[in-house]
Design an enzyme around this catalytic site. Structure first.
Site, PDB file in Angstrom:
ATOM      1  N   HIS A 170       0.853  -1.206   0.000  1.00 19.36           N
ATOM      2  CA  HIS A 170       0.000   0.000   0.000  1.00 19.36           C
ATOM      3  C   HIS A 170       0.886   1.252   0.000  1.00 19.36           C
ATOM      4  O   HIS A 170       0.854   2.064   0.941  1.00 19.36           O
ATOM      5  CB  HIS A 170      -0.851  -0.072   1.263  1.00 19.36           C
ATOM      6  CG  HIS A 170      -1.950   0.927   1.393  1.00 19.36           C
ATOM      7  ND1 HIS A 170      -1.775   2.281   1.212  1.00 19.36           N
ATOM      8  CD2 HIS A 170      -3.246   0.763   1.716  1.00 19.36           C
ATOM      9  CE1 HIS A 170      -2.934   2.888   1.433  1.00 19.36           C
ATOM     10  NE2 HIS A 170      -3.839   1.998   1.739  1.00 19.36           N
ATOM     11  N   GLU A 273      -0.980   1.251  -5.314  1.00 20.08           N
ATOM     12  CA  GLU A 273      -0.769   0.027  -4.553  1.00 20.08           C
ATOM     13  C   GLU A 273      -0.791  -1.187  -5.474  1.00 20.08           C
ATOM     14  O   GLU A 273      -1.737  -1.364  -6.235  1.00 20.08           O
ATOM     15  CB  GLU A 273      -1.882  -0.102  -3.507  1.00 20.08           C
ATOM     16  CG  GLU A 273      -2.064   1.167  -2.688  1.00 20.08           C
ATOM     17  CD  GLU A 273      -3.352   1.173  -1.871  1.00 20.08           C
ATOM     18  OE1 GLU A 273      -3.792   0.102  -1.425  1.00 20.08           O
ATOM     19  OE2 GLU A 273      -3.938   2.258  -1.703  1.00 20.08           O
TER      20      GLU A 273
HETATM   21  C1  BG6 Z   1      -6.898   2.264   0.397  1.00 21.41           C
HETATM   22  C2  BG6 Z   1      -8.358   1.971   0.308  1.00 21.41           C
HETATM   23  O1  BG6 Z   1      -6.178   1.171  -0.086  1.00 21.41           O
HETATM   24  O2  BG6 Z   1      -6.544   2.467   1.758  1.00 21.41           O
HETATM   25  C3  BG6 Z   1      -9.135   3.131   0.910  1.00 21.41           C
HETATM   26  O3  BG6 Z   1      -8.718   1.764  -1.052  1.00 21.41           O
HETATM   27  C4  BG6 Z   1      -8.681   3.372   2.339  1.00 21.41           C
HETATM   28  O4  BG6 Z   1     -10.527   2.840   0.874  1.00 21.41           O
HETATM   29  C5  BG6 Z   1      -7.187   3.577   2.345  1.00 21.41           C
HETATM   30  O5  BG6 Z   1      -9.343   4.501   2.860  1.00 21.41           O
HETATM   31  C6  BG6 Z   1      -6.571   3.807   3.721  1.00 21.41           C
HETATM   32  O6  BG6 Z   1      -6.902   2.808   4.599  1.00 21.41           O
HETATM   33  P1  BG6 Z   1      -6.462   2.892   6.104  1.00 21.41           P
HETATM   34  O7  BG6 Z   1      -7.023   1.650   6.763  1.00 21.41           O
HETATM   35  O8  BG6 Z   1      -4.963   2.902   6.130  1.00 21.41           O
HETATM   36  O9  BG6 Z   1      -7.024   4.172   6.661  1.00 21.41           O
END
Ligand code: BG6
Length: 300
Positions: A170, A273
């Site tokens: 991510h 990602e």
């Molecule tokens: C992304 C998702 O990968 O991660 C989003 O597609 C999400 O929907 C974002 O808001 C962040 O997620 P987190 O759990 O780190 O706040």
């Protein structure tokens, strides 16, 4: 092992790799090579900084990030595993799985002949992880710091039945200005638009950013390029073992609600990602492994 001196004695590399206690008591690993420098947190085996020599940072870490045991950091290269997004059946479990909030063990550190440094981490299983995931799937994160930043997530199925996962590296990229940034490589791909109730759409042309953007591009192995005109550079993203690419920027309102994006942080970051998500789940046969690999480099 959580003792910094013991870790340095066993895995430190003189002049190239050192363990230090950082913010919130989290242990960080500082890597210095002739080509680039990096910092990796032991929690989540999460790269939090990568800076090629003479370049601006490539990886973004929020000035508002929390640093605490068991809390996810906002930025870096979080490992989303063994599920991506909400858990398929249990809404009480954390989004994006537990891999990013638990400690990982260091398995190996090595200076490579080309000047790069390679690190191997293994997720440390515990009663808390086993309560969320009942399969025998040891997972390793292999990180190489050099001219490129390479990350490879290796999931082994040691169980006696097939196991299905979703996952993502991510990555939060540092950019000059989201309003002057585009992403190429996903032209004509189908995507699920999470800011439009998950409806399925087709990408036409490069991706530009004028509002909250949260998309899962499916069935794509394509190389992507972040064209950052404010900083006059390109970030190249090459991947293997990945069928989905998630593109995310929370923009203003969602950032305000999240509370850890830093002041106007959304202007300086973009997540691209490399993933296997939605319809691109991965089923791993017993006794085999699956590798999700990505490599990042910068050009002018
Ligand atoms: C992304 C998702 O990968 O991660 C989003 O597609 C999400 O929907 C974002 O808001 C962040 O997620 P987190 O759990 O780190 O706040």
């Amino acid at each position: 092992m959580t003792d910094v001196s013991a870790l340095n004695a066993r895995f430190g590399i003189k002049g190239k790799l050192a363990f230090r206690e950082g913010k919130g008591g989290l242990i960080g690993i500082e890597v210095t090579t002739e080509h680039s420098t990096a910092v990796i947190a032991l929690q989540g085996a999460q790269v939090v900084s990568w800076i090629p020599a003479g370049e601006k940072p490539v990886i973004w870490l929020s000035t508002g990030s929390k640093f605490a045991a068991g809390k996810s950091m906002r930025g870096g290269v979080p490992v989303c595993w063994p599920w991506f997004g909400a858990h398929a059946t249990n809404p009480a479990l954390s989004a994006h799985g537990y891999a990013r909030t638990v400690p990982w063990d260091v398995v190996e550190t090595k200076a490579l002949p080309d000047g790069a440094v390679r690190l191997v981490f293994r997720l440390a299983e515990s009663d808390a992880t086993r309560a969320q995931w009942q399969f025998k799937t040891p997972v390793e994160n292999h990180i190489t710091i050099g001219k490129t930043l390479d990350v490879e997530l290796v999931t082994r199925n040691s169980d006696d039945k097939p196991v299905t996962i979703t996952e993502a590296l991510h990555t939060y990229f540092a950019i000059g200005d989201i309003r002057k940034t585009t992403v190429t490589g996903l032209e004509n791909c189908d995507y699920l638009d999470k800011v439009d109730a998950g409806s399925r759409k087709k990408q036409s042309g490069a991706i530009a950013f004028t509002m909250e953007t949260d998309r899962i591009y499916v069935n794509t192995k394509a190389e992507c390029v972040i064209e950052d005109t404010a900083w006059n550079r390109r970030i190249h993203i090459v991947k293997r073992g990945s069928q989905s690419t998630v593109v995310w920027n929370p923009w203003v309102e969602k950032s305000d609600k999240m509370g850890d994006m830093g002041e106007n942080g959304y202007l300086r970051m973009l997540c691209v990602e490399s993933a296997n998500a939605a319809e691109n789940k991965v089923t791993i046969a017993p006794g085999t492994e699956h590798r999700l690999y990505v490599s990042y480099r910068v050009s002018k």
